[in-house]
Design an enzyme around this catalytic site. Sequence first.
Site, mmCIF file in Angstrom:
data_model
loop_
_atom_site.group_PDB
_atom_site.id
_atom_site.type_symbol
_atom_site.label_atom_id
_atom_site.label_comp_id
_atom_site.label_asym_id
_atom_site.label_seq_id
_atom_site.Cartn_x
_atom_site.Cartn_y
_atom_site.Cartn_z
ATOM 1 N N PRO A 140 0.842 -1.208 0.000
ATOM 2 C CA PRO A 140 0.000 0.000 0.000
ATOM 3 C C PRO A 140 0.877 1.258 0.000
ATOM 4 O O PRO A 140 1.793 1.371 0.803
ATOM 5 C CB PRO A 140 -0.789 -0.111 1.303
ATOM 6 C CG PRO A 140 -0.723 -1.543 1.688
ATOM 7 C CD PRO A 140 0.582 -2.053 1.160
ATOM 8 N N ASP A 165 2.255 3.717 12.634
ATOM 9 C CA ASP A 165 2.037 2.298 12.346
ATOM 10 C C ASP A 165 2.488 1.945 10.931
ATOM 11 O O ASP A 165 3.141 0.929 10.696
ATOM 12 C CB ASP A 165 0.564 1.924 12.527
ATOM 13 C CG ASP A 165 0.106 2.030 13.972
ATOM 14 O OD1 ASP A 165 0.965 1.996 14.885
ATOM 15 O OD2 ASP A 165 -1.114 2.160 14.187
ATOM 16 N N TYR A 166 2.121 2.794 9.987
ATOM 17 C CA TYR A 166 2.512 2.597 8.590
ATOM 18 C C TYR A 166 4.028 2.620 8.458
ATOM 19 O O TYR A 166 4.615 1.795 7.741
ATOM 20 C CB TYR A 166 1.861 3.697 7.751
ATOM 21 C CG TYR A 166 2.105 3.627 6.266
ATOM 22 C CD1 TYR A 166 1.416 2.707 5.474
ATOM 23 C CD2 TYR A 166 2.984 4.504 5.644
ATOM 24 C CE1 TYR A 166 1.616 2.664 4.101
ATOM 25 C CE2 TYR A 166 3.182 4.472 4.277
ATOM 26 C CZ TYR A 166 2.506 3.549 3.504
ATOM 27 O OH TYR A 166 2.703 3.510 2.150
ATOM 28 N N SER A 167 4.689 3.538 9.152
ATOM 29 C CA SER A 167 6.148 3.639 9.105
ATOM 30 C C SER A 167 6.805 2.364 9.623
ATOM 31 O O SER A 167 7.776 1.870 9.029
ATOM 32 C CB SER A 167 6.626 4.844 9.923
ATOM 33 O OG SER A 167 6.159 6.052 9.371
ATOM 34 N N MET A 205 6.329 -0.472 7.033
ATOM 35 C CA MET A 205 7.208 -0.285 5.875
ATOM 36 C C MET A 205 8.662 -0.582 6.238
ATOM 37 O O MET A 205 9.406 -1.154 5.435
ATOM 38 C CB MET A 205 7.082 1.128 5.312
ATOM 39 C CG MET A 205 5.894 1.336 4.433
ATOM 40 S SD MET A 205 5.995 0.361 2.916
ATOM 41 C CE MET A 205 4.275 0.400 2.427
#
Length: 195
Positions: free
Chosen positions: A54, A102-104, A107
């Site tokens: 994503p 959270d996304y960091s 990734m």
Amino acid sequence: MKTEMRVELDGKLVAMAGAETRVTEALGETLSANGATVTRGHTELPDMLIVALPLIPDGGFDWSELHVQARETGLAMKALGSGRIVFLMSAVAAIPMRRHPDYSVEMAAVLAALRSLAMSLAPEVVVNGIGAGIIGDPACAGDTVMIGHTPIGRAGTIDDICNAVLFLCDPLNSYLNGQLLPVDGGWSVGYGRSF
């Protein structure tokens, strides 16, 4: 006059796995235009695997199935003697954003897996990634606040991503392995991060 990037991919089977976005749709068209046969849900072993994560930071995500697929495909490529895996991911893999913790983290885990695969599958298989910054208008990758921290001062284009992936898929590019190529207009080179 705009010149399209060209690489020799005739006869190569490229499998696309993961997120289906405007970026991956254009990437499939670009790879096909360069001679590759592009497929989703492949049953035979591809010459190249594109793993699309994503690209819009809207929370965490579970990529465990993609990780298994990348590892198993990579091991099969290694046994056959050649292959390439390209991860399409966010630039926040290397530089976290306070706005998207959270996304960091997710990734960053993908980047660690990419590098682990690069070490374990070499020399037969090379594994690299694209770190997308803010791409498109409207954005199809990144966070619009990135523009204010991008030295180039604008969003990138989907073509910028496609050309970078072509570079990583080019058979002449045989020594780059385990790297994240930022396509972010300079966002990741550093600045006073206040977001």
